[in-house]
Design a protein around this motif. Structure first.
Motif, PDB file in Angstrom:
ATOM      1  N   SER A  72      32.948  40.245  48.998  1.00  0.00           N
ATOM      2  CA  SER A  72      33.125  39.141  48.042  1.00  0.00           C
ATOM      3  C   SER A  72      32.843  37.825  48.753  1.00  0.00           C
ATOM      4  O   SER A  72      32.688  37.777  49.975  1.00  0.00           O
ATOM      5  CB  SER A  72      34.542  39.138  47.462  1.00  0.00           C
ATOM      6  N   ARG A  73      32.807  36.748  47.988  1.00  0.00           N
ATOM      7  CA  ARG A  73      32.432  35.453  48.567  1.00  0.00           C
ATOM      8  C   ARG A  73      33.627  34.533  48.807  1.00  0.00           C
ATOM      9  O   ARG A  73      33.450  33.403  49.253  1.00  0.00           O
ATOM     10  CB  ARG A  73      31.421  34.754  47.653  1.00  0.00           C
ATOM     11  N   ASP A 121      27.590  37.617  48.851  1.00  0.00           N
ATOM     12  CA  ASP A 121      27.391  37.400  47.417  1.00  0.00           C
ATOM     13  C   ASP A 121      26.319  38.375  46.957  1.00  0.00           C
ATOM     14  O   ASP A 121      25.320  38.573  47.660  1.00  0.00           O
ATOM     15  CB  ASP A 121      26.933  35.950  47.174  1.00  0.00           C
ATOM     16  N   HIS A 166      31.332  48.068  41.138  1.00  0.00           N
ATOM     17  CA  HIS A 166      30.679  46.765  40.946  1.00  0.00           C
ATOM     18  C   HIS A 166      31.470  45.939  39.925  1.00  0.00           C
ATOM     19  O   HIS A 166      31.342  46.123  38.727  1.00  0.00           O
ATOM     20  CB  HIS A 166      29.240  46.996  40.501  1.00  0.00           C
ATOM     21  N   ALA A 187      31.733  42.391  40.540  1.00  0.00           N
ATOM     22  CA  ALA A 187      31.371  40.989  40.768  1.00  0.00           C
ATOM     23  C   ALA A 187      30.678  40.394  39.552  1.00  0.00           C
ATOM     24  O   ALA A 187      29.758  40.990  38.997  1.00  0.00           O
ATOM     25  CB  ALA A 187      30.448  40.894  41.988  1.00  0.00           C
ATOM     26  N   THR A 218      23.930  35.778  38.971  1.00  0.00           N
ATOM     27  CA  THR A 218      24.983  36.679  39.443  1.00  0.00           C
ATOM     28  C   THR A 218      25.052  37.954  38.604  1.00  0.00           C
ATOM     29  O   THR A 218      25.020  39.070  39.127  1.00  0.00           O
ATOM     30  CB  THR A 218      26.349  35.969  39.429  1.00  0.00           C
TER      31      THR A 218
END
Length: 310
Positions: free
Chosen positions: A18-19, A43, A62, A64, A82
């Motif tokens: 993760s970011r 990212d 997944h 994100a 994204t």
């Protein structure tokens, strides 16, 4: 919660990609620096960092995405990068590294989408479904659900903060309804779909539904604070009064899987998929929306107590 339950399966390693550095730092402390957990800053828009994270992995969950409707309306280019291009990166690298299965977590807003967030998640679902006809051993499955209580940005946290700090609760529309499930149960259902899916289908969680005003009333009552007002804010751009988990178009290809799931079968042919689900009965509704079969306040209170929110 996903990581907490994954640890029960005694995996060799779990990578959290993760970011958000600060959240990763707090999470590492929460799990007492468990040596099985490896935290990677990155990212999904950055294919190089994602490539490194996917090496030697068996399963990818997944989750994100840019998720807030107003943010995606204001910055659709970022939501596209994204939610769509990032998802294609996950697909490409899962295939490259021969991952066994990719589990894509979708949303009720992907059904009959009217906002940009929902549209990007619909495209994400289509990309994941289509990946099953590529020349690959990797299986791809979608899981679609409504609101999960207790996650980041959950309305529970918003309402509780407003009650304490402002003495009022802001609601966009008095008639608004939503699907809700507590986090622990949602993760259990994710594992079930992960183990029982064969690739290409969309597992849809059967979820309780409630009026947002009832949710506010129960939280206000539990707070033991008096004279808490409900303020009508007006509906925001891209926001629905009621959500739909299965649309009229999708219901034509939907079967009732069990007491916890419906399964939407894709319109594109995927080898063995329709045969696998041939023994299941088609659903007997036109659509599955949040405006029907609503919980009463007592049922809602029990759900919130079970989740530890009141």
């Amino acid at each position: 919660e996903l990581v907490r339950q994954l640890l029960n399966f005694n995996p060799k390693e779990i990578r959290i990609f993760s970011r958000n550095e600060s959240v990763q730092f707090l999470m590492k402390q929460k799990f007492n620096h468990n040596p099985k957990l490896h935290f990677l800053i990155g990212d999904i828009k950055d294919k190089d960092s994602l490539d490194f994270a996917c090496k030697g992995v068996n399963y990818i969950f997944h989750l994100a995405a840019l998720k807030h409707v107003p943010v995606c309306e204001d910055q659709p280019n970022e939501a596209l990068k994204t939610n769509v291009f990032g998802t294609q990166n996950v697909i490409d690298l899962a295939i490259k590294h021969n991952v066994r299965k990719v589990v894509y977590i979708s949303t009720d807003k992907a059904s009959n989408p009217i906002n940009f967030y929902g549209m990007t998640k619909t495209i994400g679902e289509r990309l994941i479904t289509h990946a099953n006809i590529l020349n690959t051993n990797t299986k791809f499955v979608c899981i679609r659900g409504g609101n999960v209580l207790g996650t980041n940005g959950s309305v529970i946290h918003v309402f509780n903060r407003q009650i304490v700090e402002m003495g009022k609760v802001g609601i966009t529309d008095l008639n608004m309804t939503r699907f809700f499930l507590i986090l622990e149960e949602a993760i259990n259902l994710i594992f079930k779909a992960t183990s029982e899916s064969i690739g290409g289908e969309i597992f849809v969680m059967k979820m309780p539904r409630c009026k947002i005003t009832d949710l506010a009333d129960v939280l206000i009552e539990a707070s033991n604070k008096e004279n808490i007002e409900i303020e009508i804010l007006g509906i925001r751009p891209g926001e629905k009064i009621h959500e739909v988990l299965i649309s009229e178009y999708e219901s034509e290809n939907t079967i009732s899987y069990d007491n916890e799931y419906f399964v939407i079968l894709p319109s594109i042919p995927i080898k063995g998929l329709k045969e696998h689900y041939a023994r299941y009965k088609p659903v007997n509704f036109l659509s599955y929306g949040s405006s029907e079969g609503l919980m009463n306040k007592d049922e809602l209170k029990k759900l919130l107590e079970k989740g530890g929110f009141i």
